[in-house]
Design a protein around this motif. Sequence first.
Motif, short mmCIF file in Angstrom:
data_model
loop_
_atom_site.label_atom_id
_atom_site.label_comp_id
_atom_site.label_asym_id
_atom_site.label_seq_id
_atom_site.Cartn_x
_atom_site.Cartn_y
_atom_site.Cartn_z
N ASN A 60 -22.42 -33.48 -25.55
CA ASN A 60 -22.80 -33.77 -24.16
C ASN A 60 -24.30 -33.82 -23.93
N ASN A 61 -25.09 -33.19 -24.80
CA ASN A 61 -26.51 -33.05 -24.49
C ASN A 61 -27.47 -33.61 -25.53
N CYS A 62 -26.99 -33.91 -26.72
CA CYS A 62 -27.91 -34.23 -27.82
C CYS A 62 -27.56 -35.52 -28.55
N ASN A 63 -26.26 -35.75 -28.77
CA ASN A 63 -25.85 -36.84 -29.66
C ASN A 63 -26.21 -38.23 -29.15
N MET A 64 -26.43 -38.37 -27.84
CA MET A 64 -26.83 -39.69 -27.32
C MET A 64 -28.18 -40.10 -27.89
N CYS A 65 -29.01 -39.15 -28.23
CA CYS A 65 -30.29 -39.47 -28.87
C CYS A 65 -30.26 -39.18 -30.36
N HIS A 66 -29.48 -38.20 -30.78
CA HIS A 66 -29.48 -37.76 -32.17
C HIS A 66 -28.16 -38.05 -32.88
N GLY A 67 -27.51 -39.18 -32.52
CA GLY A 67 -26.30 -39.59 -33.23
C GLY A 67 -26.65 -40.18 -34.59
#
Length: 131
Positions: A60-67
């Motif tokens: 929810n908080n990180c994977n949108m940038c760190h996928g």
Amino acid sequence: MEHQTIKLRNFLMLMIGFVLFAWGSSSCYYDKEEELYPNPPNCDTTNITYSETIAPVLQNNCNMCHGSASPSAGIITDNYTDLKNIIDAGSFRGAINHLSGYSPMPKDENKLPECDLTKINYWLNNGAPNN
Ligand code: HEC
């Protein structure tokens, strides 16, 4: 006279014992992790696992940038193996807790909600198991 001296000595020994005991147990008390990092109220830190607790917060908080597909700064948070690399490097703990020397994460946002952060730190302090 002899009898009184023995009584006084016993009394002193007892007092010293008591002081040492009180001192010893109070220093233990302050070393406890819960005292250093008190849980926020109503934050349940039992049964924390990577898959059920940690991964959803990162989703929810990180994977949108760190996928894995196109990770910002080459940092990947969407699988355990890559996450473990930044945990071992110390940058994961530093970034989410906004420690000096690290880029505060999530980027341009406040810290994660207090209970989420507490759970992640709890999991980190327990060796960040892949469970
Ligand atoms: C909006 C995009 C974005 C989000 C959301 C985001 N990051 Fe980052 N992250 C970045 C960028 C860009 C960098 C490179 C450093 C910088 O620009 O601050 C970075 C750097 C990092 C670093 C390296 C920090 C250092 O000082 O070495 C870590 C670790 C990290 N992010 C983890 C996370 C975690 C964990 C989350 C979720 C809680 C998260 N990021 C959320 C974009 C993001």
